[in-house]
Design an enzyme around this catalytic site. Structure first.
Site, short mmCIF file in Angstrom:
data_model
loop_
_atom_site.label_atom_id
_atom_site.label_comp_id
_atom_site.label_asym_id
_atom_site.label_seq_id
_atom_site.Cartn_x
_atom_site.Cartn_y
_atom_site.Cartn_z
N ALA A 188 -2.41 48.87 43.14
CA ALA A 188 -2.99 49.56 41.99
C ALA A 188 -4.24 50.36 42.35
O ALA A 188 -4.54 51.38 41.73
CB ALA A 188 -3.33 48.55 40.90
N GLY A 208 -4.73 52.12 44.96
CA GLY A 208 -4.45 53.27 45.82
C GLY A 208 -4.18 54.56 45.05
O GLY A 208 -4.26 54.62 43.82
N ARG A 267 -6.83 42.98 46.90
CA ARG A 267 -6.95 42.07 48.05
C ARG A 267 -8.15 41.14 47.91
O ARG A 267 -8.11 40.01 48.31
CB ARG A 267 -7.11 42.87 49.33
CG ARG A 267 -5.80 43.24 49.91
CD ARG A 267 -5.98 43.72 51.31
NE ARG A 267 -5.91 45.17 51.35
CZ ARG A 267 -5.77 45.85 52.46
NH1 ARG A 267 -5.72 45.22 53.62
NH2 ARG A 267 -5.70 47.16 52.43
N LEU A 310 -0.63 41.09 50.81
CA LEU A 310 0.76 41.25 51.27
C LEU A 310 1.11 40.26 52.37
O LEU A 310 2.25 39.83 52.50
CB LEU A 310 0.97 42.68 51.81
CG LEU A 310 0.90 43.81 50.78
CD1 LEU A 310 0.96 45.16 51.48
CD2 LEU A 310 2.03 43.69 49.77
N ALA A 352 2.22 48.66 46.93
CA ALA A 352 1.32 48.46 48.08
C ALA A 352 2.06 48.49 49.42
O ALA A 352 3.07 47.82 49.58
CB ALA A 352 0.59 47.13 47.95
N SER A 353 1.55 49.26 50.32
CA SER A 353 2.03 49.32 51.71
C SER A 353 1.13 50.33 52.40
O SER A 353 0.76 51.33 51.78
CB SER A 353 3.49 49.82 51.74
OG SER A 353 4.11 49.45 52.94
N LYS A 380 8.87 51.72 56.44
CA LYS A 380 9.42 51.93 55.09
C LYS A 380 10.92 51.63 55.06
O LYS A 380 11.44 51.11 54.08
CB LYS A 380 9.16 53.37 54.61
CG LYS A 380 7.71 53.73 54.43
CD LYS A 380 6.97 52.82 53.47
CE LYS A 380 7.29 53.06 52.02
NZ LYS A 380 6.53 52.14 51.13
P1 NDP Z 1 -2.98 54.22 49.46
O1 NDP Z 1 -3.51 53.95 50.82
O2 NDP Z 1 -3.81 55.03 48.56
O3 NDP Z 1 -2.61 52.85 48.75
C1 NDP Z 1 -2.13 51.74 49.47
C2 NDP Z 1 -2.30 50.50 48.61
O4 NDP Z 1 -1.75 49.37 49.31
C3 NDP Z 1 -3.75 50.18 48.29
O5 NDP Z 1 -3.83 49.74 46.97
C4 NDP Z 1 -4.05 49.04 49.25
O6 NDP Z 1 -5.03 48.13 48.74
C5 NDP Z 1 -2.71 48.33 49.29
N1 NDP Z 1 -2.59 47.49 50.48
C6 NDP Z 1 -2.57 47.90 51.77
N2 NDP Z 1 -2.49 46.82 52.56
C7 NDP Z 1 -2.49 45.72 51.77
C8 NDP Z 1 -2.43 44.32 51.98
N3 NDP Z 1 -2.37 43.79 53.20
N4 NDP Z 1 -2.42 43.50 50.90
C9 NDP Z 1 -2.48 43.99 49.65
N5 NDP Z 1 -2.55 45.31 49.37
C10 NDP Z 1 -2.55 46.15 50.42
O7 NDP Z 1 -1.55 54.89 49.69
P2 NDP Z 1 -0.54 55.63 48.68
O8 NDP Z 1 -0.96 55.43 47.28
O9 NDP Z 1 -0.34 57.01 49.20
O10 NDP Z 1 0.80 54.83 48.99
C11 NDP Z 1 1.33 53.89 48.07
C12 NDP Z 1 2.79 53.66 48.39
O11 NDP Z 1 3.51 54.88 48.31
C13 NDP Z 1 3.08 53.09 49.78
O12 NDP Z 1 4.14 52.18 49.65
C14 NDP Z 1 3.53 54.32 50.57
O13 NDP Z 1 4.36 53.98 51.64
C15 NDP Z 1 4.30 55.06 49.46
N6 NDP Z 1 4.50 56.49 49.69
C16 NDP Z 1 3.42 57.31 49.80
C17 NDP Z 1 3.59 58.67 49.99
C18 NDP Z 1 2.44 59.62 50.09
O14 NDP Z 1 2.66 60.80 50.46
N7 NDP Z 1 1.21 59.21 49.74
C19 NDP Z 1 4.95 59.26 50.11
C20 NDP Z 1 6.02 58.30 49.94
C21 NDP Z 1 5.79 56.97 49.74
P3 NDP Z 1 -6.59 48.20 49.15
O15 NDP Z 1 -7.27 48.99 48.06
O16 NDP Z 1 -7.02 46.77 49.16
O17 NDP Z 1 -6.68 48.86 50.49
#
Ligand code: NDP
Length: 340
Positions: free
Chosen positions: A10, A12, A34, A63, A83-84, A165
């Protein structure tokens, strides 16, 4: 009574927009974070929630910690697993990309099964699990990629993010078929662009834009095509994927395919400094040996430069009712927000 959604990621870039649309629609949102004591990471969500009809709650989970999503999943109607890590720079692909993607998907989806309440899981996958390199389209004799295609060319040593992915989405479909409680829908976006809500995202989307705005590709760049889509269309697709009973399977979310030179030109016309953008195609045989200096591998340039790329987004329009906005608007708003 309002429905409850467990939303991972959320904080991100994409997750924040999903959170906003859920709160606007009156949902109770269980945003997983986290570290709850690191409030700077989610302050933008608290500010955004003020005045919106839904209820925002924060639940701590990671995660990589088995069972940590169980409590938040219990009582939720839907799970949005967003999240990823999407990182352009990393040292250890296994630790930084693959483990959180794969173990995270298993943890979250198993929590959905144990909840006894979750009816649908929406997974943020990517076109990265549909194809690995641009050359795959020609190599497979295709004129366009659609939802029946899978990435078969990425690995632990090549296109590691795409590999993470693909593994995660494959695991999700396997888990989904081994239970009857919830149905799975995946959203497979291309490169997501558009204005961020918060400032803290590490998303590759911000990184990619900043590289262009900073002049990293000034003068010449290899001609590599990417699909692009607005973050708001991607977020809305998640809500529709949960709410529409007929939604099923995978949905490609992609508005337009542009090359590095075309995106540079459009950025220059929509808020970026046109003097620092690439305007010449760097021949791939010349650029490939020095590719590591730009943070990409030689193989990445050789397998992606100069190849055509196309996506069939018709399922997202027909079944989810997505209306893709003019991509220039997406760029203008993103550049204005990132430069501010
Ligand atoms: P962000 O980096 O903005 O968001 C990633 C989110 O994942 C953050 O909320 C982060 O939390 C959380 N996260 C990462 N590692 C962990 C962990 N170990 N435990 C819990 N939470 C974790 O990236 P995006 O918003 O761009 O990406 C979101 C999703 O969309 C991903 O699955 C990505 O693969 C997918 N995606 C993105 C694209 C793009 O162009 N942006 C295109 C296609 C798919 P924290 O705030 O704690 O870091």
């Amino acid at each position: 009574m309002s429905k409850t959604v467990l939303l991972t990621g959320a904080t991100g870039y994409i997750g924040s927009w999903i959170c906003r649309y859920l709160l606007e629609s009156g949902y109770t949102v269980r945003a997983s974070v986290r570290n709850k004591s690191n409030s700077a990471r989610y302050a933008h969500l608290e500010t955004m929630a003020q005045g919106l009809p839904g209820t925002l709650e924060f639940w701590e989970a990671d995660l990589l910690k088995p069972g940590s999503y169980d409590a938040a999943a219990q009582g939720s109607d839907y799970v949005f697993h967003v999240a990823s890590p999407f990182l352009l720079k990393y040292k250890d692909a296994q630790k930084e990309l693959i483990d959180p993607a794969l173990q995270g998907t298993r943890n979250v989806l198993e929590a959905a099964t144990r909840s006894g309440t979750v009816q649908r899981v929406v997974l943020t996958s990517s076109v990265a699990s549909i194809y690995g390199d641009n050359r795959d389209m020609q190599a497979q004799g295709l004129g366009t990629f659609n939802e029946t295609h899978w990435n078969t060319t990425s690995s632990l040593t090549h296109q590691q993010y795409s590999y993470s992915k693909t593994l995660a989405e494959r695991a999700a479909w396997e888990i989904a078929t081994n239970q009857q409680q919830w149905s799975l829908v995946t959203i497979n976006p291309s490169f997501v662009f558009g204005p961020p809500i918060g400032d803290a995202s590490d998303s590759g989307s911000m990184d990619f834009l900043k590289q262009f705005l900073s002049g990293k590709y000034f003068g010449a760049a290899p001609l590599i095509r990417f699909g692009f889509v607005d973050v708001r269309e991607v977020a809305m697709a998640h809500l529709r994927a949960a709410e529409l009973p007929h939604a099923s399977g995978r949905y490609i979310l992609s508005n337009i395919v542009l090359s590095t030179l075309e995106i540079g030109k459009l950025l220059g016309q929509n808020g970026g400094n046109r003097m620092v953008m690439p305007f010449l195609k760097a021949p791939k045989k010349l650029i490939a040996p020095v590719a590591p200096l730009f943070g990409v591998s030689k193989a990445f340039v050789l397998h992606n430069a100069d190849y055509p790329l196309a996506f069939d987004n018709s399922r997202s329009i027909r079944e989810l009712g997505i209306q893709y906005r003019d991509f220039k608007e997406t760029l203008r708003e993103m550049v204005a927000r990132v430069k501010a």
